[in-house]
Design a protein around this motif. Structure first.
Motif, PDB file in Angstrom:
ATOM      1  N   ALA A 161       9.582  -7.223   2.241  1.00  0.00           N
ATOM      2  CA  ALA A 161       9.505  -6.200   3.485  1.00  0.00           C
ATOM      3  C   ALA A 161      10.839  -5.927   4.566  1.00  0.00           C
ATOM      4  O   ALA A 161      11.030  -4.491   4.710  1.00  0.00           O
ATOM      5  CB  ALA A 161       8.799  -7.030   4.735  1.00  0.00           C
ATOM      6  N   LEU A 162      11.934  -7.080   4.772  1.00  0.00           N
ATOM      7  CA  LEU A 162      12.942  -6.238   4.719  1.00  0.00           C
ATOM      8  C   LEU A 162      13.720  -5.266   4.136  1.00  0.00           C
ATOM      9  O   LEU A 162      14.082  -3.726   4.226  1.00  0.00           O
ATOM     10  CB  LEU A 162      14.098  -7.760   5.067  1.00  0.00           C
ATOM     11  N   HIS A 189      17.843 -15.151   1.872  1.00  0.00           N
ATOM     12  CA  HIS A 189      17.172 -14.890   3.452  1.00  0.00           C
ATOM     13  C   HIS A 189      16.271 -16.737   3.611  1.00  0.00           C
ATOM     14  O   HIS A 189      15.765 -16.759   2.509  1.00  0.00           O
ATOM     15  CB  HIS A 189      15.972 -14.282   3.905  1.00  0.00           C
ATOM     16  N   ILE A 247      13.398 -17.507   4.708  1.00  0.00           N
ATOM     17  CA  ILE A 247      11.582 -17.565   4.551  1.00  0.00           C
ATOM     18  C   ILE A 247      11.045 -16.611   3.176  1.00  0.00           C
ATOM     19  O   ILE A 247      11.235 -15.797   3.589  1.00  0.00           O
ATOM     20  CB  ILE A 247      11.183 -16.670   5.815  1.00  0.00           C
ATOM     21  N   LEU A 293       2.936   4.308  -0.602  1.00  0.00           N
ATOM     22  CA  LEU A 293       2.364   4.893   0.084  1.00  0.00           C
ATOM     23  C   LEU A 293       3.926   6.664   0.585  1.00  0.00           C
ATOM     24  O   LEU A 293       3.526   7.144   0.796  1.00  0.00           O
ATOM     25  CB  LEU A 293       2.032   4.328   1.500  1.00  0.00           C
ATOM     26  N   TRP A 294       5.007   5.723   0.431  1.00  0.00           N
ATOM     27  CA  TRP A 294       5.348   6.652   1.468  1.00  0.00           C
ATOM     28  C   TRP A 294       6.924   7.066  -0.002  1.00  0.00           C
ATOM     29  O   TRP A 294       7.892   8.067   0.864  1.00  0.00           O
ATOM     30  CB  TRP A 294       6.783   6.370   2.595  1.00  0.00           C
ATOM     31  N   ALA A 305      10.238 -12.951   2.952  1.00  0.00           N
ATOM     32  CA  ALA A 305      10.540 -11.927   3.972  1.00  0.00           C
ATOM     33  C   ALA A 305      11.731 -11.169   3.423  1.00  0.00           C
ATOM     34  O   ALA A 305      11.389  -9.638   3.582  1.00  0.00           O
ATOM     35  CB  ALA A 305      11.309 -12.897   5.359  1.00  0.00           C
ATOM     36  N   THR A 338      12.030  -3.290   1.884  1.00  0.00           N
ATOM     37  CA  THR A 338      11.928  -1.826   1.582  1.00  0.00           C
ATOM     38  C   THR A 338      11.635  -1.003   3.065  1.00  0.00           C
ATOM     39  O   THR A 338      12.618   0.440   3.143  1.00  0.00           O
ATOM     40  CB  THR A 338       9.589  -2.782   1.803  1.00  0.00           C
ATOM     41  N   GLY A 339      12.320  -1.523   4.228  1.00  0.00           N
ATOM     42  CA  GLY A 339      12.500  -1.211   4.890  1.00  0.00           C
ATOM     43  C   GLY A 339      14.566  -0.804   5.490  1.00  0.00           C
ATOM     44  O   GLY A 339      14.273   0.047   5.542  1.00  0.00           O
ATOM     45  N   LEU A 340      15.043  -1.516   4.160  1.00  0.00           N
ATOM     46  CA  LEU A 340      16.437  -1.348   4.080  1.00  0.00           C
ATOM     47  C   LEU A 340      16.366   0.616   2.955  1.00  0.00           C
ATOM     48  O   LEU A 340      16.875   1.535   3.405  1.00  0.00           O
ATOM     49  CB  LEU A 340      17.233  -1.868   3.080  1.00  0.00           C
ATOM     50  N   GLU A 351       2.445  -6.148   1.626  1.00  0.00           N
ATOM     51  CA  GLU A 351       1.438  -5.005   3.138  1.00  0.00           C
ATOM     52  C   GLU A 351       2.913  -3.344   2.198  1.00  0.00           C
ATOM     53  O   GLU A 351       2.927  -2.795   2.493  1.00  0.00           O
ATOM     54  CB  GLU A 351       1.837  -6.015   3.894  1.00  0.00           C
ATOM     55  N   SER A 352       4.411  -4.622   1.482  1.00  0.00           N
ATOM     56  CA  SER A 352       5.600  -4.172   1.603  1.00  0.00           C
ATOM     57  C   SER A 352       5.377  -2.874   0.664  1.00  0.00           C
ATOM     58  O   SER A 352       5.092  -2.300   0.904  1.00  0.00           O
ATOM     59  CB  SER A 352       6.989  -4.553   0.825  1.00  0.00           C
ATOM     60  N   GLN A 391       2.764 -10.639   2.519  1.00  0.00           N
ATOM     61  CA  GLN A 391       4.034  -9.431   2.969  1.00  0.00           C
ATOM     62  C   GLN A 391       4.826  -8.736   1.752  1.00  0.00           C
ATOM     63  O   GLN A 391       4.460  -7.504   1.980  1.00  0.00           O
ATOM     64  CB  GLN A 391       4.523  -9.825   3.674  1.00  0.00           C
ATOM     65  N   PHE A 407      13.785   1.851   3.082  1.00  0.00           N
ATOM     66  CA  PHE A 407      12.847   3.409   4.575  1.00  0.00           C
ATOM     67  C   PHE A 407      14.097   3.548   5.154  1.00  0.00           C
ATOM     68  O   PHE A 407      13.864   4.969   5.488  1.00  0.00           O
ATOM     69  CB  PHE A 407      12.085   2.572   5.330  1.00  0.00           C
ATOM     70  N   MET A 432       2.941   0.218   1.563  1.00  0.00           N
ATOM     71  CA  MET A 432       3.868   0.789   2.278  1.00  0.00           C
ATOM     72  C   MET A 432       4.593   1.616   1.507  1.00  0.00           C
ATOM     73  O   MET A 432       5.317   2.868   1.484  1.00  0.00           O
ATOM     74  CB  MET A 432       4.123   0.831   3.867  1.00  0.00           C
TER      75      MET A 432
END
Lengths: 467, 338
Positions: free
Chosen positions: B139-140, B131, B133, B180-181, B136, B142-144, B173-174, B170, B146, B177
């Motif tokens: 966050a991405l 990536h 940026i 948190l989760w 980036a 962290t989504g994987l 921010e990541s 970010q 998730f 979360m």
């Protein structure tokens, strides 16, 4: 075999440079990483490091040489046991120059596009897997529903049928949605699938895109699209571009949704229509529904679509009631505009709340004997060009309506489309109705002056009709 | 893993470390690091010849980080990183040919020539990019993680980023979360000391990046990123932590890149002596080589043979990348939407 050391390029545009200094001599043994020489361009001085191991056999370009071409052989590196006698000097530079030769580039644009085609939707419209609208039987029962509940029903139905679909955003769960769109969803689906996020738009948008890369189908609610500005990098750079950048390997099945456009007296930072911003981006689908039936049917289509979708709702429409067909699986196809009112004298294009304003304008004009056709764009990208062009070829006049600013806007795009595709049919220059070119004011009178109104739309149509 | 244990890592004896790693594994670390080194040298060479264009960020010097971390994850675990990504792909077992052909912008590349150095992916190897940026991928990634938690599988995501990205909003921010989760993610900070031309001291108020998760309750550890065995040991513990449902964990890899930020970096922000000192004293490949010979895992002749084999593999990849045709013009408008 001896290795040819070439004059390197320091940048893609460099064609030649100065070989200012050698840091090795003939006969020196070198290993990978040793500095061989310094070269200069007008921008920088850089060191050439050796990639290979061996002994410097011969320096071909002396220190201080100007205008040394990129890829010219500047020295010969001998491998284990070799001497310069083993090197055929006549063949120096032959192999590399052949390899370095890049084939002429064909002009792909000339091959694939013709000059007179204006296509905002690109070539992918046909490939797009959009669900087909349910044919409605004449006796289909209609249920009066608010836009708010229609959106909720769409999400709930899709979540019932597909465990990969989940909703996340600020206040979507326990608070029941900042605008109550996700009312009672936490009760039905639980905290795993209705996820309250911290106030962290950039972060949760990126997180959701990552989850979509992994195959989940997130529905991301922005409390308003104004806050999505913080997340725009992920919407565009991560969600919209990755499929292309991966050569088709990756998918990003995600929906970004929430209220968009001006609410009422909330000031400039909370009042903006982002349709043209997202409509600009290849790799996104952009939807902006008007009534409850479309809100439900298009949101279901958006959730099922394998592409990233930006779904623009309108706060002032949430409480409006419309009929929604009482059928099992109400899905409206993406990319198809709807003629909301037929007419012969002028065509109005609009999306979201402005469709209602345009219909009101059409009523005003009907009383004056002007028959207006109103097209609800429904999908901003891909734009249903055919429906617009067909209408303008019939009415010969175009008025575009949008809440966003006019410059570089949806109306500008449609005017260009019609000018290119129906030029000979136009009896008047296209007219655009949009927000004035200023941030939206808080004061009630200024706010009203800034935004399109039914009367302002009617006035534009009168202008286009020269009455 | 406790803070205490991590801090004592430097005092652990070499023999103690070697116990958990087999001779075969050590040789495979050597081979993988060498492949990355030779591949990147060749990339630099092809760039110099004008066969690779645009941005090209070489991984030379940092090889121990990805090779050590890769040895710590299992089937189905995901990897995501930033733009300095060639080493990650090779360590994951992606084909050198396909990576090099993407660098030359050819049809045979992983993205059919449409992505370039910073944008390659392999769904087969669970590599989620590449990536461009900065930050980036945090966050991405962290989504994987998730998605792993959502699906209740036991997969872990490795999200790599640099000291530069560590100052992006970010990232925090990541972190928030992820904790948190309690998401199964290992944040691997590749601290190579320079964010482009800005040293960490000039960019960061807290330069001990492993502490950056403290206010979120995320444990963090400093690792000698030039020592593949230290990386392997720390990585194994961190992955175990994340897989056990204990949430995110940060590993700060102290590493160094020998080359410039990208190809057109005149490297005036650091001295030649600084770079040379790292090369001479803590080169990850040379250190492992010395250990291999010292402990008689294998001999000079065998290592030479590996070297020769790797060079042949890299030359083959370069030939493939140069011979592969440019993408067909029909590719211009394909893959925009599904």
């Amino acid at each position: 075999m001896a290795i040819e050391i070439l004059m390197p390029a320091l940048s893609p545009t460099m064609e030649e440079g100065v070989l200012s200094k050698w840091l090795v001599d003939e006969g020196d043994a070198i290993v990978s990483g040793d500095i061989l020489a310094e070269i200069e361009t007008d921008k920088a001085t850089m060191e050439i490091e050796s990639v290979d191991e061996g002994v410097i056999g011969k320096i071909l370009v002396p220190a201080g040489s100007q205008n040394v071409k990129v890829n010219q052989v500047i020295a010969i590196l001998l491998e284990d046991g070799e001497t310069m006698d083993d090197v055929n000097e006549a063949s120096i530079g032959k192999t590399n120059s052949e390899k370095a030769e890049v084939k002429p580039v064909t002009d792909p644009v000339a091959d694939t596009q013709t000059a007179d085609v204006i296509s905002t939707s690109g070539p992918n419209t046909a490939q797009m897997t959009t669900p087909i609208a349910v044919e409605l039987a004449a006796d289909t029962k209609m249920i009066p529903t608010t836009v708010r509940d229609a959106l909720r029903d769409a999400m709930a139905e899709e979540m019932r049928s597909d465990d990969d679909v989940f909703l996340m955003g600020e206040e979507v769960a326990e608070y029941q949605g900042a605008y109550k769109v996700s009312r009672e969803m936490l009760d039905e689906f639980g905290a795993r699938r209705v996820v309250d996020t911290p106030i962290t738009e950039h972060g949760f948008a990126g997180l959701a895109v990552g989850a979509a890369f992994a195959g989940l189908k997130p529905v991301v609610e922005f409390m308003t699209f104004n806050f999505a500005m913080q997340a725009m990098d992920h919407i565009i750079n991560s969600a919209a571009k990755t499929r292309y950048m991966s050569g088709g390997q990756m998918s990003c099945p995600i929906v970004f949704r929430g209220p968009n456009g001006a609410a009422s007296r909330v000031g400039a930072q909370h009042s903006q229509d982002y349709a043209p911003w997202y409509g600009h981006v290849p790799g996104l689908i952009v939807i902006a529904p008007y009534d409850a039936a479309d809100a439900k049917g298009l949101l279901k289509a958006a959730i099922r679509d394998p592409n990233p979708v930006v779904f623009l709702e309108h706060e002032l429409m949430y409480g409006e009631v419309f009929d929604v067909p009482d059928v099992d699986d109400w899905v409206v196809p993406i990319g198809k505009a709807l003629v909301r009112r037929e007419g012969v004298d002028a065509t109005i294009t609009a999306h979201s709340r402005m469709v209602g304003f345009s219909l009101q304008a059409a009523e005003i004009l009907a009383a004056e004997g002007i028959s207006v056709e109103v097209i609800d764009l429904r999908t901003i990208r891909p734009l249903d060009e055919e429906t617009i062009l067909t209408s303008v070829r019939k009415t010969n006049r175009l008025v575009t309506v949008e809440e966003s600013w006019g410059r570089m806007g949806i109306g500008a795009e449609i005017a260009a489309l019609v000018t290119a595709g129906a030029f000979d049919y136009l009896d008047a220059p296209p007219k655009r109705v949009h927000q004035v070119e200023a941030p939206l004011a808080y004061a009630a009178n200024l706010e009203a002056l800034a935004m399109p109104s039914p009367e302002r739309i009617a006035e534009a149509v009168r202008g286009a009709c020269y009455v | 893993m406790s803070e205490k244990k991590s801090k004592s890592k430097n005092t652990r004896s070499k023999s103690a470390r070697a116990k958990s790693v087999s001779p075969e594994q050590i040789l495979s670390f050597y081979r993988e690091m060498l492949l990355i080194r030779r591949f990147e040298e060749k990339s630099g060479q092809l760039y110099g010849q004008g066969l690779i264009a645009g941005f090209c960020h070489l991984y030379i010097g940092q090889e121990a980080v990805v090779v050590g971390m890769q040895s710590a994850i299992g089937e189905g675990d995901q990897v995501i990183t930033g733009y300095r990504d060639h080493g990650h792909m090779l360590a994951l077992g992606m084909e050198a040919r396909g990576v090099m052909a993407e660098l030359t912008g050819r049809e045979g590349g992983y993205s059919k020539g449409k992505g370039g150095s910073m944008h390659m992916f392999s769904t087969e190897k669970n590599f989620y990019g590449g990536h461009g940026i900065v930050g980036a991928q945090v966050a991405l990634g962290t989504g994987l993680a998730f998605a792993n938690a959502y699906r209740k599988n036991d997969r872990v995501c490795l999200a790599y980023f640099g000291d530069g990205a560590s100052n992006q909003g970010q990232v925090y921010e990541s972190f928030n979360m992820a904790k948190l989760w309690n998401l199964p993610v290992v944040y691997v900070i590749e601290n190579n000391q320079y964010a482009m031309g800005t040293s960490i001291a000039r960019s960061s108020s807290e330069t001990q990046l492993h502490r950056r998760g403290a206010s979120f309750g995320i444990p963090g550890f400093e690792v000698d990123g030039m020592d593949v065995l230290a990386v392997h040991a720390a990585g194994t513990k961190a992955v175990k932590h994340a897989r056990a449902g204990k949430g995110p964990i940060i590993l700060e890899m102290k590493t160094y890149r020998y080359r410039g930020h990208s190809m057109s970096d005149p490297a005036k922000y650091r001295s030649r002596e600084e770079v040379d000192a790292v090369r001479k004293q803590s080169d990850p490949i040379q250190m492992l080589k010395a250990k291999i010979l010292d402990e008689e895992i294998t001999g000079e002749v065998e290592l030479k043979a590996i070297d020769k084999e790797i060079r042949a593999q890299v030359n083959d990849a370069a030939d493939f990348a140069v011979d592969s045709p440019e993408p067909d013009p029909s590719e211009l408008l394909s893959d925009v939407l599904v």
